[in-house]
Write a protein that holds these residues in place. Structure first.
Motif, PDB file in Angstrom:
ATOM      1  N   PRO A  15     -26.244  46.512  24.826  1.00  0.00           N
ATOM      2  CA  PRO A  15     -27.559  47.100  25.078  1.00  0.00           C
ATOM      3  C   PRO A  15     -28.062  47.881  23.873  1.00  0.00           C
ATOM      4  CG  PRO A  15     -25.870  48.352  26.204  1.00  0.00           C
ATOM      5  CD  PRO A  15     -25.203  47.121  25.669  1.00  0.00           C
ATOM      6  N   ALA A  16     -29.382  47.922  23.718  1.00  0.00           N
ATOM      7  CA  ALA A  16     -29.986  48.665  22.615  1.00  0.00           C
ATOM      8  C   ALA A  16     -29.776  50.160  22.764  1.00  0.00           C
ATOM      9  CB  ALA A  16     -31.475  48.347  22.518  1.00  0.00           C
ATOM     10  N   ILE A  17     -29.521  50.606  23.998  1.00  0.00           N
ATOM     11  CA  ILE A  17     -29.260  52.020  24.261  1.00  0.00           C
ATOM     12  C   ILE A  17     -27.787  52.190  24.612  1.00  0.00           C
ATOM     13  CG2 ILE A  17     -29.735  53.980  25.780  1.00  0.00           C
ATOM     14  CD1 ILE A  17     -32.050  53.434  23.961  1.00  0.00           C
ATOM     15  N   THR A  18     -27.034  52.778  23.709  1.00  0.00           N
ATOM     16  CA  THR A  18     -25.635  53.108  23.957  1.00  0.00           C
ATOM     17  C   THR A  18     -25.199  54.112  22.899  1.00  0.00           C
ATOM     18  OG1 THR A  18     -23.387  52.239  24.263  1.00  0.00           O
ATOM     19  CG2 THR A  18     -24.745  51.160  22.598  1.00  0.00           C
ATOM     20  N   PHE A  19     -23.912  54.447  22.861  1.00  0.00           N
ATOM     21  CA  PHE A  19     -23.372  55.362  21.865  1.00  0.00           C
ATOM     22  C   PHE A  19     -22.800  54.548  20.716  1.00  0.00           C
ATOM     23  CE2 PHE A  19     -19.825  58.369  20.569  1.00  0.00           C
ATOM     24  CZ  PHE A  19     -20.669  59.245  19.908  1.00  0.00           C
ATOM     25  N   ILE A  20     -22.786  55.117  19.520  1.00  0.00           N
ATOM     26  CA  ILE A  20     -22.328  54.415  18.327  1.00  0.00           C
ATOM     27  C   ILE A  20     -20.929  53.840  18.483  1.00  0.00           C
ATOM     28  CG2 ILE A  20     -21.603  56.644  17.349  1.00  0.00           C
ATOM     29  CD1 ILE A  20     -22.715  53.492  15.397  1.00  0.00           C
ATOM     30  N   ALA A  21     -20.069  54.475  19.299  1.00  0.00           N
ATOM     31  CA  ALA A  21     -18.692  53.994  19.451  1.00  0.00           C
ATOM     32  C   ALA A  21     -18.643  52.556  19.955  1.00  0.00           C
ATOM     33  CB  ALA A  21     -17.920  54.903  20.405  1.00  0.00           C
ATOM     34  N   THR A  22     -19.640  52.142  20.738  1.00  0.00           N
ATOM     35  CA  THR A  22     -19.636  50.797  21.302  1.00  0.00           C
ATOM     36  C   THR A  22     -19.640  49.739  20.208  1.00  0.00           C
ATOM     37  OG1 THR A  22     -20.947  51.693  23.131  1.00  0.00           O
ATOM     38  CG2 THR A  22     -20.732  49.306  23.027  1.00  0.00           C
ATOM     39  N   MET A  23     -20.340  50.011  19.110  1.00  0.00           N
ATOM     40  CA  MET A  23     -20.466  48.979  18.077  1.00  0.00           C
ATOM     41  C   MET A  23     -19.720  49.310  16.788  1.00  0.00           C
ATOM     42  SD  MET A  23     -24.387  49.401  16.742  1.00  0.00           S
ATOM     43  CE  MET A  23     -24.967  50.884  15.923  1.00  0.00           C
ATOM     44  N   ALA A  24     -18.953  50.392  16.758  1.00  0.00           N
ATOM     45  CA  ALA A  24     -18.305  50.812  15.515  1.00  0.00           C
ATOM     46  C   ALA A  24     -17.356  49.750  14.957  1.00  0.00           C
ATOM     47  CB  ALA A  24     -17.568  52.132  15.724  1.00  0.00           C
ATOM     48  N   TYR A  25     -16.442  49.231  15.797  1.00  0.00           N
ATOM     49  CA  TYR A  25     -15.479  48.269  15.273  1.00  0.00           C
ATOM     50  C   TYR A  25     -16.141  46.972  14.822  1.00  0.00           C
ATOM     51  CZ  TYR A  25     -11.639  45.098  14.643  1.00  0.00           C
ATOM     52  OH  TYR A  25     -10.773  44.180  14.084  1.00  0.00           O
ATOM     53  N   PRO A  26     -17.008  46.347  15.620  1.00  0.00           N
ATOM     54  CA  PRO A  26     -17.639  45.112  15.141  1.00  0.00           C
ATOM     55  C   PRO A  26     -18.362  45.294  13.804  1.00  0.00           C
ATOM     56  CG  PRO A  26     -18.050  45.386  17.469  1.00  0.00           C
ATOM     57  CD  PRO A  26     -17.410  46.657  17.003  1.00  0.00           C
ATOM     58  N   LEU A  27     -19.063  46.408  13.639  1.00  0.00           N
ATOM     59  CA  LEU A  27     -19.738  46.651  12.369  1.00  0.00           C
ATOM     60  C   LEU A  27     -18.732  46.759  11.228  1.00  0.00           C
ATOM     61  CD1 LEU A  27     -22.515  49.249  13.291  1.00  0.00           C
ATOM     62  CD2 LEU A  27     -22.805  46.807  12.833  1.00  0.00           C
ATOM     63  N   SER A  28     -17.579  47.376  11.507  1.00  0.00           N
ATOM     64  CA  SER A  28     -16.591  47.600  10.446  1.00  0.00           C
ATOM     65  C   SER A  28     -15.969  46.311   9.933  1.00  0.00           C
ATOM     66  CB  SER A  28     -15.496  48.558  10.935  1.00  0.00           C
ATOM     67  OG  SER A  28     -14.610  47.904  11.833  1.00  0.00           O
ATOM     68  N   VAL A  29     -16.017  45.234  10.717  1.00  0.00           N
ATOM     69  CA  VAL A  29     -15.407  43.969  10.287  1.00  0.00           C
ATOM     70  C   VAL A  29     -16.450  42.906   9.963  1.00  0.00           C
ATOM     71  CG1 VAL A  29     -13.257  44.393  11.533  1.00  0.00           C
ATOM     72  CG2 VAL A  29     -15.110  43.159  12.686  1.00  0.00           C
ATOM     73  N   GLY A  30     -17.725  43.311   9.918  1.00  0.00           N
ATOM     74  CA  GLY A  30     -18.758  42.369   9.521  1.00  0.00           C
ATOM     75  C   GLY A  30     -19.296  41.489  10.623  1.00  0.00           C
ATOM     76  N   ALA A  31     -19.042  41.856  11.878  1.00  0.00           N
ATOM     77  CA  ALA A  31     -19.654  41.126  12.988  1.00  0.00           C
ATOM     78  C   ALA A  31     -21.118  41.541  13.109  1.00  0.00           C
ATOM     79  CB  ALA A  31     -18.913  41.401  14.285  1.00  0.00           C
ATOM     80  N   LYS A  32     -21.901  40.753  13.811  1.00  0.00           N
ATOM     81  CA  LYS A  32     -23.329  41.035  13.975  1.00  0.00           C
ATOM     82  C   LYS A  32     -23.597  41.555  15.383  1.00  0.00           C
ATOM     83  CE  LYS A  32     -27.932  38.931  13.959  1.00  0.00           C
ATOM     84  NZ  LYS A  32     -28.717  37.662  13.817  1.00  0.00           N
ATOM     85  N   ILE A  33     -24.298  42.676  15.460  1.00  0.00           N
ATOM     86  CA  ILE A  33     -24.693  43.226  16.748  1.00  0.00           C
ATOM     87  C   ILE A  33     -26.048  42.650  17.131  1.00  0.00           C
ATOM     88  CG2 ILE A  33     -25.135  45.307  18.084  1.00  0.00           C
ATOM     89  CD1 ILE A  33     -22.283  45.074  17.027  1.00  0.00           C
ATOM     90  N   VAL A  34     -26.119  42.085  18.315  1.00  0.00           N
ATOM     91  CA  VAL A  34     -27.378  41.593  18.870  1.00  0.00           C
ATOM     92  C   VAL A  34     -27.738  42.513  20.032  1.00  0.00           C
ATOM     93  CG1 VAL A  34     -28.556  39.669  20.007  1.00  0.00           C
ATOM     94  CG2 VAL A  34     -26.882  39.223  18.170  1.00  0.00           C
ATOM     95  N   PHE A  35     -28.904  43.121  19.955  1.00  0.00           N
ATOM     96  CA  PHE A  35     -29.275  44.124  20.943  1.00  0.00           C
ATOM     97  C   PHE A  35     -30.064  43.521  22.090  1.00  0.00           C
ATOM     98  CE2 PHE A  35     -28.721  46.577  17.017  1.00  0.00           C
ATOM     99  CZ  PHE A  35     -27.791  47.504  17.471  1.00  0.00           C
ATOM    100  N   ALA A  36     -29.542  43.703  23.299  1.00  0.00           N
ATOM    101  CA  ALA A  36     -30.255  43.280  24.502  1.00  0.00           C
ATOM    102  C   ALA A  36     -31.175  44.402  24.955  1.00  0.00           C
ATOM    103  CB  ALA A  36     -29.264  42.938  25.605  1.00  0.00           C
ATOM    104  N   ASP A  37     -32.321  44.037  25.485  1.00  0.00           N
ATOM    105  CA  ASP A  37     -33.253  45.028  26.013  1.00  0.00           C
ATOM    106  C   ASP A  37     -32.706  45.604  27.318  1.00  0.00           C
ATOM    107  OD1 ASP A  37     -35.507  46.581  25.937  1.00  0.00           O
ATOM    108  OD2 ASP A  37     -36.914  44.970  26.415  1.00  0.00           O
ATOM    109  N   ILE A  38     -33.333  46.684  27.767  1.00  0.00           N
ATOM    110  CA  ILE A  38     -32.821  47.397  28.938  1.00  0.00           C
ATOM    111  C   ILE A  38     -33.670  47.150  30.179  1.00  0.00           C
ATOM    112  CG2 ILE A  38     -31.775  49.198  27.542  1.00  0.00           C
ATOM    113  CD1 ILE A  38     -34.208  50.972  28.273  1.00  0.00           C
TER     114      ILE A  38
END
Length: 440
Positions: free
Chosen positions: A123-146
């Motif tokens: 979701p586009a609304i969450t805490f940074i911890a949710t996406m920290a690991y994927p960002l650290s390894v070069g994965a792409k975050i796709v944000f779903a609307d709420i």
């Protein structure tokens, strides 16, 4: 010199020995225990505290004279007990108690085999911890609307954003209200995706008869100090029912130490985690202490009671606020959903109220009401811009996120407030809204 049994951990488990090598290098004593009691139960300023503390201090001194010492402070029996309680309560086959939920998500992402270029929908609304690991390894975050009614991930938007590179869906039970999990699990089955429930706010909640955190392939909870229950400030639980993942939790938590194997002349081997594609993953250290586990065990005993108190408070807020046009109250629990009421979701219709949530938040603050909108749109943060994400382009794909965050919602506390505090909170919201309608 008599023989003494070692109370050490695996590194110094020598059995009976004339000179034992305990795991704890320096034991805690009675004086330390008094200071710990003073920290947990500090001086309130009330008469009688000093006298009561003196009695406790004398009692602990007497107890210390006849007590033993704690010879295991990390990853011992209490951690194992916390995990057993979690499996039983949440209906999960595997549980791992660790230092925090961010560490739990890291282990789950590794076991899911997330790497560079993989897409994770959250979701586009969450805490940074949710996406920290994927960002650290070069994965792409796709944000779903709420979903504007719950601020949770919208399953229909998730379906629109799945591509051949999608590997995971990460629903977040924001504020403790359950995400609509059934369509997400259907999408996962259809596209061979892993679902990890970020239930940091959702400990004890349920969806269609299943506890939150035990519905997806992975799930788990934060035991940070602000949550409904905590583990003396920090802690986390990772759950799974997957046989390819759960048996690896212990290794994932502590550097891959493998006691089923030994290298020459040493106590153990170091084995990698094996992700679902059969590739090795390096484990880091997310060890948790025995005292953290004890803190969780004690508070788990009253978790259902805590949620019931919060639920009653939320129902009172709904009953008062629903009487005022323009205030959109929190969605109530249903036969299919049982929220934890970690936060109270306050929404407004800006057109009816005559202003947006920013104006209302300022008015509430002036009336002594703490209110915090959880959380900022993730794509707006500097780290995302520096990693190449275009905030405006993403915002265009998340219209509800933009509309709701900047105009329509905030969160109020639902701690065990006194009746007077709860009534004041509800009354202040109504008064602030009426002031906005009057142009004040």
């Amino acid at each position: 010199m008599g023989k003494e049994k070692s109370g050490g951990d695996f590194r110094y488990s020598v059995g009976e020995s004339k000179v034992p090598w305990h795991a704890v290098g320096e034991f805690y004593n009675g004086k330390d225990a008094v200071e710990i009691v003073k920290f947990i139960l500090p001086d309130s300023g009330m008469d009688g505290y000093d006298a009561a503390l003196a009695k406790v201090t004398a009692g602990i001194k007497d107890l210390a004279a006849v007590s033993g010492t704690a010879t295991k402070l990390t990853l011992g029996k209490k951690v194992a007990e916390a995990e057993a309680i979690s499996c039983e309560y949440f209906g999960a086959k595997y549980a791992c108690f660790l230092d925090n939920w961010t560490g739990g998500m890291e282990i789950a992402y590794k076991l899911a085999g997330i790497g560079p270029g993989d897409e994770i929908i959250m979701p586009a609304i969450t805490f940074i911890a949710t996406m920290a690991y994927p960002l650290s390894v070069g994965a792409k975050i796709v944000f779903a609307d709420i979903d504007p009614e719950t601020i949770n991930m919208d399953p229909a938007d998730v379906a629109r954003k799945i591509t051949p590179r999608t590997k995971m869906i990460v629903p977040v039970h924001l504020g403790g209200y359950p995400v609509d999990m059934a369509p997400l699990m259907e999408l996962a089955a259809k596209h061979d995706l892993i679902v990890m429930e970020d239930a940091a706010h959702g400990m004890g909640g349920a969806y269609k008869g299943k506890k939150l955190g035990a519905i997806g392939h992975f799930g788990g909870f934060s035991l940070h100090e602000v949550k409904n229950i905590n583990a003396l400030g920090e802690g986390g639980i990772l759950l799974s029912n997957e046989d390819w993942a759960g048996p690896q939790f212990a290794g994932g938590r502590f550097l891959g130490l493998d006691f089923t194997r030994k290298i020459k002349d040493w106590l153990y081997d170091i084995s990698p985690l094996t992700d679902r594609f059969g590739k090795p993953q390096v484990a880091l250290n997310h060890s948790a202490t025995e005292i953290q586990a004890l803190g969780m065990i004690l508070q788990m005993q009253r978790l259902d009671e805590i949620i019931a108190i919060r639920r009653k408070a939320a129902e009172y807020m709904n009953s008062v606020l629903s009487q005022e046009p323009g205030i959109l109250v929190e969605k109530a629990d249903t036969a299919d959903t049982y929220g934890t009421h970690h936060l109270y979701l306050l929404r407004i219709d800006p057109e009816i109220v005559g202003g947006n949530i920013q104006q209302l938040s300022a008015k509430l603050a002036a009336k002594g009401l703490t209110n915090i909108t959880h959380f900022g749109p993730m794509y707006r943060f500097k780290i995302m811009q520096d990693l190449g994400y275009n905030a405006d382009e993403i915002a265009a794909t998340c219209p509800n996120t933009e509309k709701m965050f900047y105009n329509s919602y905030t969160h109020l506390p639902l701690y065990p407030l006194t009746r007077e505090q709860l009534e004041y909170q509800a009354r202040a919201v109504v008064e602030a809204v009426r002031e906005m309608k009057a142009g004040k």
